[in-house]
Write a protein that holds these residues in place. Sequence first.
Motif, short mmCIF file in Angstrom:
data_model
loop_
_atom_site.label_atom_id
_atom_site.label_comp_id
_atom_site.label_asym_id
_atom_site.label_seq_id
_atom_site.Cartn_x
_atom_site.Cartn_y
_atom_site.Cartn_z
N TRP A 77 43.31 23.00 19.63
CA TRP A 77 43.36 21.77 18.84
C TRP A 77 42.27 21.78 17.76
O TRP A 77 42.52 21.45 16.60
CB TRP A 77 43.21 20.56 19.75
CG TRP A 77 43.23 19.27 19.01
CD1 TRP A 77 42.15 18.57 18.56
CD2 TRP A 77 44.37 18.53 18.60
NE1 TRP A 77 42.55 17.44 17.90
CE2 TRP A 77 43.92 17.39 17.91
CE3 TRP A 77 45.74 18.72 18.76
CZ2 TRP A 77 44.78 16.45 17.37
CZ3 TRP A 77 46.60 17.77 18.22
CH2 TRP A 77 46.12 16.65 17.54
N PHE A 78 41.05 22.17 18.14
CA PHE A 78 39.94 22.14 17.20
C PHE A 78 40.00 23.28 16.18
O PHE A 78 39.44 23.15 15.10
CB PHE A 78 38.60 22.11 17.92
CG PHE A 78 38.36 20.79 18.58
CD1 PHE A 78 38.23 19.63 17.83
CD2 PHE A 78 38.27 20.69 19.96
CE1 PHE A 78 38.02 18.40 18.44
CE2 PHE A 78 38.06 19.47 20.57
CZ PHE A 78 37.93 18.32 19.81
N LEU A 79 40.68 24.36 16.50
CA LEU A 79 40.87 25.42 15.52
C LEU A 79 41.93 25.04 14.49
O LEU A 79 42.02 25.66 13.44
CB LEU A 79 41.26 26.73 16.22
CG LEU A 79 40.16 27.40 17.03
CD1 LEU A 79 40.69 28.64 17.73
CD2 LEU A 79 38.97 27.74 16.15
N ALA A 80 42.72 24.03 14.82
CA ALA A 80 43.73 23.45 13.93
C ALA A 80 44.69 24.49 13.35
O ALA A 80 44.85 24.58 12.13
CB ALA A 80 43.06 22.65 12.82
N PRO A 81 45.36 25.25 14.22
CA PRO A 81 46.36 26.19 13.68
C PRO A 81 47.59 25.43 13.21
O PRO A 81 47.76 24.25 13.54
CB PRO A 81 46.69 27.06 14.90
CG PRO A 81 46.49 26.16 16.05
CD PRO A 81 45.33 25.27 15.67
N PRO A 82 48.46 26.08 12.47
CA PRO A 82 49.72 25.42 12.10
C PRO A 82 50.51 25.08 13.38
O PRO A 82 50.33 25.72 14.42
CB PRO A 82 50.46 26.48 11.28
CG PRO A 82 49.48 27.54 10.98
CD PRO A 82 48.33 27.41 11.91
N PRO A 83 51.37 24.08 13.30
CA PRO A 83 52.11 23.65 14.50
C PRO A 83 52.87 24.78 15.20
O PRO A 83 52.93 24.82 16.43
CB PRO A 83 53.06 22.57 13.98
CG PRO A 83 52.35 22.01 12.80
CD PRO A 83 51.63 23.17 12.17
N LEU A 84 53.45 25.70 14.45
CA LEU A 84 54.19 26.79 15.08
C LEU A 84 53.27 27.70 15.90
O LEU A 84 53.62 28.10 17.01
CB LEU A 84 54.95 27.61 14.03
CG LEU A 84 55.83 28.73 14.58
CD1 LEU A 84 56.90 28.16 15.52
CD2 LEU A 84 56.47 29.51 13.46
N LEU A 85 52.10 27.99 15.38
CA LEU A 85 51.14 28.81 16.12
C LEU A 85 50.64 28.07 17.37
O LEU A 85 50.49 28.67 18.43
CB LEU A 85 49.98 29.22 15.23
CG LEU A 85 48.96 30.19 15.82
CD1 LEU A 85 49.64 31.48 16.28
CD2 LEU A 85 47.88 30.50 14.82
N LEU A 86 50.42 26.77 17.24
CA LEU A 86 50.02 25.97 18.40
C LEU A 86 51.13 25.97 19.45
O LEU A 86 50.85 26.09 20.65
CB LEU A 86 49.68 24.54 17.98
CG LEU A 86 49.17 23.64 19.09
CD1 LEU A 86 47.81 24.11 19.60
CD2 LEU A 86 49.09 22.20 18.60
N LEU A 87 52.36 25.89 19.00
CA LEU A 87 53.50 25.95 19.93
C LEU A 87 53.53 27.30 20.65
O LEU A 87 53.79 27.36 21.85
CB LEU A 87 54.81 25.69 19.20
CG LEU A 87 56.08 25.69 20.04
CD1 LEU A 87 56.03 24.61 21.11
CD2 LEU A 87 57.29 25.49 19.15
N LEU A 88 53.25 28.37 19.94
CA LEU A 88 53.21 29.69 20.57
C LEU A 88 52.09 29.79 21.61
O LEU A 88 52.29 30.40 22.67
CB LEU A 88 53.04 30.78 19.51
CG LEU A 88 54.26 31.06 18.64
CD1 LEU A 88 53.91 32.04 17.52
CD2 LEU A 88 55.40 31.59 19.47
#
Length: 172
Positions: A77-88
């Motif tokens: 969450w704090f690294l704030a990746p794009p939503p697709l990367l967070l989903l991965l």
Amino acid sequence: MKQPTFSQGVAFALAASLLGSTLYSVFSSAFPAPTVLRLLITGIGLAYVLYLLSRSRERVGRVTVVVGWILIAAVAWFLAPPPLLLLLVHLGLLWLIRSLYFYSSVLSALADLGLNGLSLVATIWAAGQTGSMLLSLWCFFLVQALFVCIPNNLPRKSVAVSSAADAGPEWS
């Protein structure tokens, strides 16, 4: 604890898709869409992990898994990746948890990894075709509900290899 069933997975899919699409509609007017997506991925991911752990027969390590999931989710969450990367990232955690708590063979775990890939493809397809959060979440969790169809222990076919000495002479 009872093993999860497909109908329970469908019920979770319905609840998650209704709740997630409602929350997305409400919060997307006040916050940027990527932030709302990150919040939904994390929140619904935690709910799904808790559902899975409540349905697992394994008792050992539940607190450790939840704490580890929260720590990894917080870092992501704090690294704030794009939503697709967070989903991965969350799909990887989901795969790891199901592999540890529901399967006893590597082949079953690999089948679950394939199912996770299929759910990701279905989600991206639904989002691209409809633009609907409801249908995207529905497709994701409906495919995820199929994990109950993967056997706990997929046996590897063993090939009987015999040497010529073991077989003996081939005389008629």
